[in-house]
Design a protein around this motif. Structure first.
Motif, PDB file in Angstrom:
ATOM      1  N   TYR A 117       0.839  -1.193   0.000  1.00 25.20           N
ATOM      2  CA  TYR A 117       0.000   0.000   0.000  1.00 25.20           C
ATOM      3  C   TYR A 117       0.880   1.251   0.000  1.00 25.20           C
ATOM      4  O   TYR A 117       2.070   1.205   0.319  1.00 25.20           O
ATOM      5  CB  TYR A 117      -0.929   0.005   1.218  1.00 25.20           C
ATOM      6  N   VAL A 134      -3.826   6.863  -8.931  1.00 27.09           N
ATOM      7  CA  VAL A 134      -2.585   7.526  -8.530  1.00 27.09           C
ATOM      8  C   VAL A 134      -1.544   7.220  -9.597  1.00 27.09           C
ATOM      9  O   VAL A 134      -1.259   6.050  -9.864  1.00 27.09           O
ATOM     10  CB  VAL A 134      -2.087   7.035  -7.154  1.00 27.09           C
ATOM     11  N   ILE A 143      -4.477   2.785  -6.756  1.00 26.49           N
ATOM     12  CA  ILE A 143      -5.813   3.367  -6.685  1.00 26.49           C
ATOM     13  C   ILE A 143      -6.128   3.692  -5.220  1.00 26.49           C
ATOM     14  O   ILE A 143      -5.905   2.870  -4.324  1.00 26.49           O
ATOM     15  CB  ILE A 143      -6.874   2.400  -7.239  1.00 26.49           C
ATOM     16  N   VAL A 144      -6.656   4.884  -4.968  1.00 22.87           N
ATOM     17  CA  VAL A 144      -7.018   5.311  -3.616  1.00 22.87           C
ATOM     18  C   VAL A 144      -8.148   4.435  -3.084  1.00 22.87           C
ATOM     19  O   VAL A 144      -9.144   4.189  -3.775  1.00 22.87           O
ATOM     20  CB  VAL A 144      -7.455   6.794  -3.613  1.00 22.87           C
ATOM     21  N   SER A 152      -4.283  10.010   2.530  1.00 21.65           N
ATOM     22  CA  SER A 152      -4.976   8.997   1.727  1.00 21.65           C
ATOM     23  C   SER A 152      -4.158   7.714   1.699  1.00 21.65           C
ATOM     24  O   SER A 152      -2.929   7.756   1.765  1.00 21.65           O
ATOM     25  CB  SER A 152      -5.182   9.488   0.288  1.00 21.65           C
ATOM     26  N   ALA A 154      -3.625   4.233  -0.650  1.00 19.52           N
ATOM     27  CA  ALA A 154      -3.876   3.667  -1.973  1.00 19.52           C
ATOM     28  C   ALA A 154      -3.378   2.237  -2.024  1.00 19.52           C
ATOM     29  O   ALA A 154      -2.339   1.909  -1.439  1.00 19.52           O
ATOM     30  CB  ALA A 154      -3.194   4.500  -3.060  1.00 19.52           C
ATOM     31  N   VAL A 252      -2.795  12.444  -8.065  1.00 19.51           N
ATOM     32  CA  VAL A 252      -4.072  11.751  -7.941  1.00 19.51           C
ATOM     33  C   VAL A 252      -4.979  12.229  -9.076  1.00 19.51           C
ATOM     34  O   VAL A 252      -5.115  13.425  -9.317  1.00 19.51           O
ATOM     35  CB  VAL A 252      -4.726  12.026  -6.575  1.00 19.51           C
TER      36      VAL A 252
END
Length: 270
Positions: A117, A134, A143-144, A152, A154, A252
């Motif tokens: 992550y 991202v 991806i978030v 955040s 991701a 992002v």
């Protein structure tokens, strides 16, 4: 605490190396060190290097914002809206922006687990939401999946749970990118039919079909390939453009038309 050391690791390393440098300078040059001019010179030199470090960080932030602006103005960030008139004219073409880019910094990143992550330094106060892509200066990051007001999380491209649509740039044959959990420098492109002409070095990029990433974002190049067990599709090993062990800056991607597209798909699937 780990996030703090990761974020400032280069600054901390700089101060440590500078301290060691000054220590050995004083130890080995006792005669010279007695000179006030030498000491003052070393102080000024240290101050100059520290100022340069922070000036470089400011310039880096400026470059991130400028690159974000260029991404926003890229043709791949827009969709073409043609005139309804029967006679096509170039002046009737209209462009509707579809993607907006927000520059972020990566403050935590794992690469040696099976499910990796990435943590970003911006959250929902900056307009970042789950399902946004991202991207990196030369590739995609993930991806978030979760946001707080200021941060955040991701799911990384280096995660067994993620799959991303991709294509061979030269002929637009598309498939799915995934990671096999082995080397962080490589991913696997599946579902490319065996009749396609694949060559080592072919560029692999996003195809835009998922609406998470714009089309044309580079991912890597074909490193090797073989047919699957059914002898119908290629299994292609792709060498990533980005080295995930040193990534720091990212963007992002917000598909501002995604909700509209999702509503259309919901109607189709009823």
């Amino acid at each position: 605490m780990c996030d703090f050391f990761f974020k400032w690791r280069f600054c901390i390393l700089f101060f440590l190396l500078e301290s060691v440098s000054i220590f050995f300078s004083f130890k080995n040059l006792n005669v010279i060190c007695n000179s006030p001019k030498f000491i003052i010179g070393k102080v000024y030199e240290s101050i100059y290097e520290i100022q340069n470090y922070f000036l470089l960080k400011i310039e880096n932030d400026k470059l991130l914002k400028e690159n974000s602006r260029l991404h926003n103005e890229s043709i791949y960030s827009y969709i073409i809206k043609n005139s309804n008139s029967g006679n096509f004219r170039m002046e009737d073409i209209k462009y509707l922006q579809q993607y907006i880019y927000t520059p972020v910094q990566i403050i935590n990143n794992s690469i040696y687990k099976q499910e990796n992550y990435i943590t970003l330094n911006k959250g929902n106060l900056d307009g970042i939401k789950p399902d946004m892509g991202v991207i990196l200066p030369s590739g995609i990051a993930g991806i978030v999946i979760k946001t707080t007001p200021h941060f955040s999380k991701a799911i990384s491209l280096l995660n067994l749970r993620i799959k991303i649509n991709a294509r061979i740039k030269k002929d637009n044959n598309f498939g799915t990118i995934s990671w096999d959990g082995n080397d962080y420098k490589y991913v696997i492109l599946n579902d490319i039919p065996k009749y396609c002409a694949i060559n080592k070095g072919d560029i692999v990029e996003t195809d835009g079909k998922s609406y998470t990433f714009p089309e044309g974002i580079p991912i890597g190049t074909v490193y090797s390939y073989k047919l699957d067990d059914g002898n119908s599709n290629f299994i292609i090993k792709v060498k990533l453009f980005e080295n995930f062990s040193i990534i720091e800056n990212a963007y992002v991607v917000n598909n501002i038309l995604k909700k509209e597209l999702d509503d259309i798909y919901k109607v189709e699937n009823k």
